[in-house]
Design an enzyme around this catalytic site. Structure first.
Site, PDB file in Angstrom:
ATOM      1  NE  ARG A 125      18.522  14.559  18.444  1.00 10.91           N
ATOM      2  CZ  ARG A 125      19.651  15.179  18.766  1.00 10.91           C
ATOM      3  NH1 ARG A 125      20.465  15.602  17.823  1.00 10.91           N
ATOM      4  NH2 ARG A 125      19.962  15.379  20.025  1.00 10.91           N
ATOM      5  CE  LYS A 147       2.874   0.541   9.525  1.00 12.39           C
ATOM      6  NZ  LYS A 147       1.773  -0.418   9.736  1.00 12.39           N
ATOM      7  CD  GLU A 189       2.045 -10.379   4.125  1.00 13.13           C
ATOM      8  OE1 GLU A 189       1.347  -9.384   3.869  1.00 13.13           O
ATOM      9  OE2 GLU A 189       2.057 -10.929   5.246  1.00 13.13           O
ATOM     10  CE  LYS A 231       3.704  -1.385   2.893  1.00 15.47           C
ATOM     11  NZ  LYS A 231       4.385  -2.251   3.845  1.00 15.47           N
ATOM     12  CD  GLU A 241      -1.463   1.295  10.261  1.00 13.06           C
ATOM     13  OE1 GLU A 241      -0.398   0.913   9.772  1.00 13.06           O
ATOM     14  OE2 GLU A 241      -2.141   0.606  11.032  1.00 13.06           O
ATOM     15  NE  ARG A 245       1.970   1.738   6.155  1.00 11.91           N
ATOM     16  CZ  ARG A 245       3.248   2.078   6.089  1.00 11.91           C
ATOM     17  NH1 ARG A 245       3.587   3.354   6.003  1.00 11.91           N
ATOM     18  NH2 ARG A 245       4.200   1.152   6.098  1.00 11.91           N
ATOM     19  CG  ASN A 249      -2.685  -4.213   9.646  1.00 12.69           C
ATOM     20  OD1 ASN A 249      -1.588  -4.639   9.312  1.00 12.69           O
ATOM     21  ND2 ASN A 249      -2.843  -3.075  10.293  1.00 12.69           N
ATOM     22  CG  HIS A 252      -2.217  -8.514   9.520  1.00 10.04           C
ATOM     23  ND1 HIS A 252      -0.989  -7.944   9.705  1.00 10.04           N
ATOM     24  CD2 HIS A 252      -2.230  -8.933   8.235  1.00 10.04           C
ATOM     25  CE1 HIS A 252      -0.295  -7.997   8.584  1.00 10.04           C
ATOM     26  NE2 HIS A 252      -1.035  -8.590   7.669  1.00 10.04           N
ATOM     27  CG  HIS A 256      -0.748 -11.169  15.823  1.00  8.29           C
ATOM     28  ND1 HIS A 256      -0.661 -10.008  16.516  1.00  8.29           N
ATOM     29  CD2 HIS A 256       0.435 -11.794  16.023  1.00  8.29           C
ATOM     30  CE1 HIS A 256       0.507  -9.925  17.117  1.00  8.29           C
ATOM     31  NE2 HIS A 256       1.194 -10.995  16.827  1.00  8.29           N
ATOM     32  CG  HIS A 269       3.370 -12.460   9.382  1.00  5.31           C
ATOM     33  ND1 HIS A 269       2.485 -12.054  10.357  1.00  5.31           N
ATOM     34  CD2 HIS A 269       3.276 -11.539   8.377  1.00  5.31           C
ATOM     35  CE1 HIS A 269       1.895 -10.934   9.955  1.00  5.31           C
ATOM     36  NE2 HIS A 269       2.367 -10.605   8.761  1.00  5.31           N
TER      37      HIS A 269
HETATM   38  P1  NAD Z   1      12.940 -13.238   7.949  1.00  3.24           P
HETATM   39  O1  NAD Z   1      13.608 -11.949   7.795  1.00  3.24           O
HETATM   40  O2  NAD Z   1      13.056 -13.949   9.254  1.00  3.24           O
HETATM   41  O3  NAD Z   1      13.394 -14.218   6.777  1.00  3.24           O
HETATM   42  C1  NAD Z   1      12.862 -15.516   6.709  1.00  3.24           C
HETATM   43  C2  NAD Z   1      13.958 -16.577   6.654  1.00  3.24           C
HETATM   44  O4  NAD Z   1      14.525 -16.590   5.356  1.00  3.24           O
HETATM   45  C3  NAD Z   1      15.105 -16.325   7.607  1.00  3.24           C
HETATM   46  O5  NAD Z   1      15.554 -17.567   8.106  1.00  3.24           O
HETATM   47  C4  NAD Z   1      16.179 -15.696   6.714  1.00  3.24           C
HETATM   48  O6  NAD Z   1      17.486 -15.875   7.195  1.00  3.24           O
HETATM   49  C5  NAD Z   1      15.956 -16.474   5.444  1.00  3.24           C
HETATM   50  N1  NAD Z   1      16.357 -15.819   4.217  1.00  3.24           N
HETATM   51  C6  NAD Z   1      16.201 -14.519   3.881  1.00  3.24           C
HETATM   52  N2  NAD Z   1      16.537 -14.328   2.611  1.00  3.24           N
HETATM   53  C7  NAD Z   1      16.958 -15.516   2.131  1.00  3.24           C
HETATM   54  C8  NAD Z   1      17.406 -15.951   0.874  1.00  3.24           C
HETATM   55  N3  NAD Z   1      17.442 -15.141  -0.190  1.00  3.24           N
HETATM   56  N4  NAD Z   1      17.777 -17.250   0.738  1.00  3.24           N
HETATM   57  C9  NAD Z   1      17.689 -18.108   1.796  1.00  3.24           C
HETATM   58  N5  NAD Z   1      17.219 -17.761   3.002  1.00  3.24           N
HETATM   59  C10 NAD Z   1      16.858 -16.476   3.155  1.00  3.24           C
HETATM   60  O7  NAD Z   1      11.353 -13.093   7.675  1.00  3.24           O
HETATM   61  P2  NAD Z   1      10.501 -12.227   6.649  1.00  3.24           P
HETATM   62  O8  NAD Z   1       9.300 -13.042   6.394  1.00  3.24           O
HETATM   63  O9  NAD Z   1      11.309 -11.744   5.510  1.00  3.24           O
HETATM   64  O10 NAD Z   1      10.118 -10.949   7.515  1.00  3.24           O
HETATM   65  C11 NAD Z   1       9.366 -11.061   8.699  1.00  3.24           C
HETATM   66  C12 NAD Z   1       9.600  -9.824   9.519  1.00  3.24           C
HETATM   67  O11 NAD Z   1       9.133  -8.694   8.792  1.00  3.24           O
HETATM   68  C13 NAD Z   1       8.871  -9.794  10.844  1.00  3.24           C
HETATM   69  O12 NAD Z   1       9.737  -9.335  11.839  1.00  3.24           O
HETATM   70  C14 NAD Z   1       7.752  -8.792  10.640  1.00  3.24           C
HETATM   71  O13 NAD Z   1       7.389  -8.116  11.818  1.00  3.24           O
HETATM   72  C15 NAD Z   1       8.379  -7.860   9.647  1.00  3.24           C
HETATM   73  N6  NAD Z   1       7.432  -7.127   8.813  1.00  3.24           N
HETATM   74  C16 NAD Z   1       7.598  -5.787   8.736  1.00  3.24           C
HETATM   75  C17 NAD Z   1       6.761  -5.039   7.935  1.00  3.24           C
HETATM   76  C18 NAD Z   1       6.993  -3.572   7.796  1.00  3.24           C
HETATM   77  O14 NAD Z   1       6.161  -2.886   7.177  1.00  3.24           O
HETATM   78  N7  NAD Z   1       8.089  -3.054   8.307  1.00  3.24           N
HETATM   79  C19 NAD Z   1       5.741  -5.659   7.201  1.00  3.24           C
HETATM   80  C20 NAD Z   1       5.598  -7.043   7.299  1.00  3.24           C
HETATM   81  C21 NAD Z   1       6.458  -7.777   8.106  1.00  3.24           C
HETATM   82  N1  GLY Z   2       2.692  -4.131   6.762  1.00  4.62           N
HETATM   83  C1  GLY Z   2       1.761  -3.088   6.898  1.00  4.62           C
HETATM   84  C2  GLY Z   2       2.287  -1.721   6.591  1.00  4.62           C
HETATM   85  O1  GLY Z   2       3.360  -1.538   6.073  1.00  4.62           O
HETATM   86  O2  GLY Z   2       1.624  -0.788   6.902  1.00  4.62           O
END
Ligand code: NAD
Ligand code: GLY
Length: 366
Positions: A125, A147, A189, A231, A241, A245, A249, A252, A256, A269
């Site tokens: 939990r 998140k 971003e 942020k 949110e 918050r 977006n 987005h 999207h 993205h």
């Molecule tokens: P990702 O985690 O897929 O990383 C992008 C690519 O870079 C991957 O191929 C990864 O293996 C590679 N990589 C990572 N670090 C590296 C490094 N230092 N050197 C070489 N390669 C590297 O993508 P992302 O853009 O980091 O994240 C996207 C994800 O984040 C999505 O799933 C999205 O939904 C999520 N997200 C979450 C939030 C949140 O608030 N939780 C906000 C925005 C996005």
């Molecule tokens: N990526 C949007 C949030 O963290 O709320």
């Protein structure tokens, strides 16, 4: 342990007893004395992926010496942010004999961070987790704010929990190995934060666009710190949110739709967000909320950072609008979008007319 030569920046996410630091700077993974203090128990599970672990897991391993720890590696890619892999991560915690004071360490981009955080939220939990983001996007966005979650076949991020990390260790040295497109997608971003709520930061980005494109450590650390500080403020005021918050977006809903229209193969993205922000700015201008000069500044900054600003060839307005109708923010069948009143001032606008959205999409695909 080695000591970084460039001082780290610290941003606090002030959530009372759940407050945590975001450390930003070069050499932080190897600065083990700093982050090891955030681990309270004797067990740790490092969750990473098959691309990142070979590059950086050894630095983390040094800091875990003396603990009982193991690693769980995902295959690379969004397709692996699944419930099935959460199950495997939980099995790995069970194998480790992890108790309530165990810690999950997320080493990677947003995919790893979201899945690792959700696994930590589920085990007994909710146990501690530490974010070690290695993409620019995860440093400035996904690792901060709590998140966490995974995708379902029915849609992205449909399952999740708010679960704040105990610390975020953003080692900017790891960005050296990040592919160029991924890096630029992260810059989108950064621009987004400034466009929504910090006009001074937007001016600063305009002045430092070349340095940021070249990944210069000083300006890059400053840009990450400013975006994280922005942020963190939003998260502290509206953790779950209920209002403000949602402004994060901006771009987005358009973005999207563009990502989905390209079946997630055409645009990353952050690229979708870049084009989406510009479309949102054009719509705001059309609705009399903002000035053409602001739209032009946004377009120039995105282009200067090497980001796309045009809808990719072959995407038509009608299917894009149909995808926008599916957005979670919509209420009672009417479009609800994040629009702006110029640089640094975004707001949620309900009841946006489809004819206005169509006009903007048509102009952008002509
Ligand atoms: P990702 O985690 O897929 O990383 C992008 C690519 O870079 C991957 O191929 C990864 O293996 C590679 N990589 C990572 N670090 C590296 C490094 N230092 N050197 C070489 N390669 C590297 O993508 P992302 O853009 O980091 O994240 C996207 C994800 O984040 C999505 O799933 C999205 O939904 C999520 N997200 C979450 C939030 C949140 O608030 N939780 C906000 C925005 C996005
Ligand atoms: N990526 C949007 C949030 O963290 O709320």
């Amino acid at each position: 342990m080695t000591t970084p030569t460039f001082p780290a920046r610290t941003i606090d996410v002030a959530l009372g007893q759940r407050s945590y630091p975001v450390w930003i700077g070069p050499g932080l993974l190897a600065d083990t004395a700093r982050w090891r203090a955030a681990l309270r128990g004797r067990h740790a599970l490092v969750i990473s992926n098959t691309t990142v672990a070979p590059l950086y897991l050894d630095r983390v391993a040094e800091g875990l010496a003396g603990l009982r720890w193991s690693s769980f590696l995902l295959e690379d890619g969004e397709a692996h942010k699944t419930f099935a892999n959460v199950g495997r991560a939980l099995d790995a915690l069970a194998q480790l004999g992890a108790t309530r004071d165990a810690c999950v360490v997320a080493l990677g981009g947003g995919v790893v961070g979201d899945l690792a955080g959700f696994s930590a939220a589920c085990w007994m939990r909710g146990i501690d987790f530490i974010q070690m983001p290695t993409t620019l996007l995860s440093m400035v966005d996904s690792s901060v704010g709590g998140k966490t979650g995974v995708n379902l076949p029915a849609g992205k991020n449909l399952v999740g929990a708010f679960h704040q990390p105990r610390a975020v260790v953003a080692d900017t040295d790891t960005l050296a190995s990040l592919p160029e497109r991924e890096y630029r997608a992260g810059l989108a971003e950064v621009v987004k934060g400034a466009a929504i709520g910090d006009a001074t930061f937007f001016d600063w980005l305009e002045q430092h666009a070349d340095a940021l494109k070249a990944r210069e450590t000083g300006p890059l650390t400053e840009a990450i710190a400013r975006k994280v500080a922005y942020k963190a403020g939003v998260v502290v005021r509206d953790e779950t949110e209920q209002g403000e918050r949602a402004l994060l977006n901006l771009g987005h809903t358009f973005g999207h739709a563009l990502e989905t229209a390209g079946q997630y193969r055409v645009l990353l993205h952050g690229e979708g967000v870049a084009i989406g922000m510009l479309l949102a700015a054009q719509l705001s201008e059309r609705l009399g909320m903002s000035e053409a000069a602001d739209t032009a500044r946004l377009q120039r900054l995105l282009a200067a950072l090497g980001l796309p600003t045009a809808i990719p060839a072959g995407m038509a307005p009608e299917p894009l609008l149909a995808l926008m109708r599916l957005d979670k923010k919509n209420l009672a069948g009417a479009l609800r979008l994040i629009l702006w009143r110029g640089i640094g001032r975004a707001e949620i606008v309900g009841g946006v007319g489809e004819a206005d959205v169509m006009a903007v999409l048509e102009a952008a695909t002509r």
